[in-house]
Design an enzyme around this catalytic site. Structure first.
Site, mmCIF file in Angstrom:
data_model
loop_
_atom_site.group_PDB
_atom_site.id
_atom_site.type_symbol
_atom_site.label_atom_id
_atom_site.label_comp_id
_atom_site.label_asym_id
_atom_site.label_seq_id
_atom_site.Cartn_x
_atom_site.Cartn_y
_atom_site.Cartn_z
ATOM 1 N N GLY A 44 53.052 39.169 37.529
ATOM 2 C CA GLY A 44 51.656 39.570 37.502
ATOM 3 C C GLY A 44 51.168 39.760 38.920
ATOM 4 N N GLN A 49 45.191 40.267 45.718
ATOM 5 C CA GLN A 49 46.462 39.879 46.349
ATOM 6 C C GLN A 49 47.058 40.995 47.203
ATOM 7 O OE1 GLN A 49 48.261 38.361 42.457
ATOM 8 N NE2 GLN A 49 49.164 37.001 43.965
ATOM 9 N N CYS A 91 52.952 31.728 42.405
ATOM 10 C CA CYS A 91 52.046 32.815 42.784
ATOM 11 C C CYS A 91 52.637 33.545 43.989
ATOM 12 C CB CYS A 91 50.676 32.234 43.136
ATOM 13 S SG CYS A 91 49.463 33.472 43.601
ATOM 14 N N LEU A 92 52.634 34.878 43.937
ATOM 15 C CA LEU A 92 53.189 35.648 45.067
ATOM 16 C C LEU A 92 52.426 35.362 46.361
ATOM 17 C CD1 LEU A 92 53.889 39.130 43.402
ATOM 18 C CD2 LEU A 92 55.536 37.331 43.962
ATOM 19 N N HIS A 133 46.033 33.443 34.750
ATOM 20 C CA HIS A 133 46.297 33.257 36.186
ATOM 21 C C HIS A 133 45.743 34.444 36.987
ATOM 22 C CE1 HIS A 133 49.156 32.072 39.596
ATOM 23 N NE2 HIS A 133 48.771 33.280 39.938
ATOM 24 N N GLU A 134 45.981 35.668 36.485
ATOM 25 C CA GLU A 134 45.525 36.867 37.223
ATOM 26 C C GLU A 134 44.008 36.992 37.186
ATOM 27 O OE1 GLU A 134 47.716 37.981 39.070
ATOM 28 O OE2 GLU A 134 49.400 37.094 37.985
ATOM 29 N N HIS A 137 42.395 35.027 39.752
ATOM 30 C CA HIS A 137 42.403 35.708 41.058
ATOM 31 C C HIS A 137 41.162 36.602 41.222
ATOM 32 C CE1 HIS A 137 46.134 34.758 43.130
ATOM 33 N NE2 HIS A 137 46.869 35.004 42.057
#
Ligand SMILES: [Zn+2]
Length: 165
Positions: A44, A49, A91-92, A133-134, A137
């Site tokens: 994701g 991000q 998480c990236l 999660h996204e 963000h």
């Protein structure tokens, strides 16, 4: 292709703007986000991000559930949720940190697809997890915000989490 923004970058905490124009440029942004997510081996990716304060995220869980394919969610809004599930997240934007997070196991989502069509759909399992999660963000929230202080300390002592974030 986009560069990933890492924890400590203020763009990850900034408010995002709803998208009201569904044009070629949005299509390009979505495409580039999907390419970036695949390159980084993520499941994701949210617009902040990669530096865009927009209500947009992409998800591709085909590495976990074969039948899925990359999807984009525009102006997503969770309108209902149920159950509870504890799963390990990463998480990236926070490399090498992975930890358990408790969230609802299912969600009802309102969003727009890339053609500007309003949609409403229910998700469970990994799709619900990644979407929550996204969407966090898009509200400036990171999964490490949910960790209890003793767990944060462990990651901070390993040098993987900043003192303030
Ligand atoms: Zn993330």
């Amino acid at each position: 292709m986009y560069k990933i923004r890492y924890i400590g970058d203020p763009v990850l905490r900034r408010a995002t703007k709803a998208i009201d124009t569904f044009d070629k440029s949005l299509e390009t942004t979505i495409h580039n986000m999907i390419v970036t997510m695949h390159r980084e081996e993520g499941i994701g990716l949210a617009a902040p991000q990669v530096g865009y304060s927009l209500k947009l995220c992409v998800v591709d869980i085909s590495s976990i559930e074969e039948e899925e394919e990359p999807r984009a969610f525009i102006n997503p809004e969770i309108i209902d949720s149920w159950g509870e599930d504890i799963l390990e997240e990463g998480c990236l934007s926070i490399p090498d940190v992975r930890d358990d997070v408790s969230r609802p196991e299912g969600i009802r989502l309102k969003y727009f697809d890339e053609n500007g069509q309003p949609r409403e759909e229910s998700f469970d399992g990994w799709m619900a997890r990644v979407l929550q999660h996204e969407i966090d963000h898009l509200n400036g929230v990171l999964f490490v915000d949910y960790l209890p202080p003793f767990k944060r300390r462990i990651w901070q002592q390993k040098g993987l989490l900043p003192e303030k974030f």
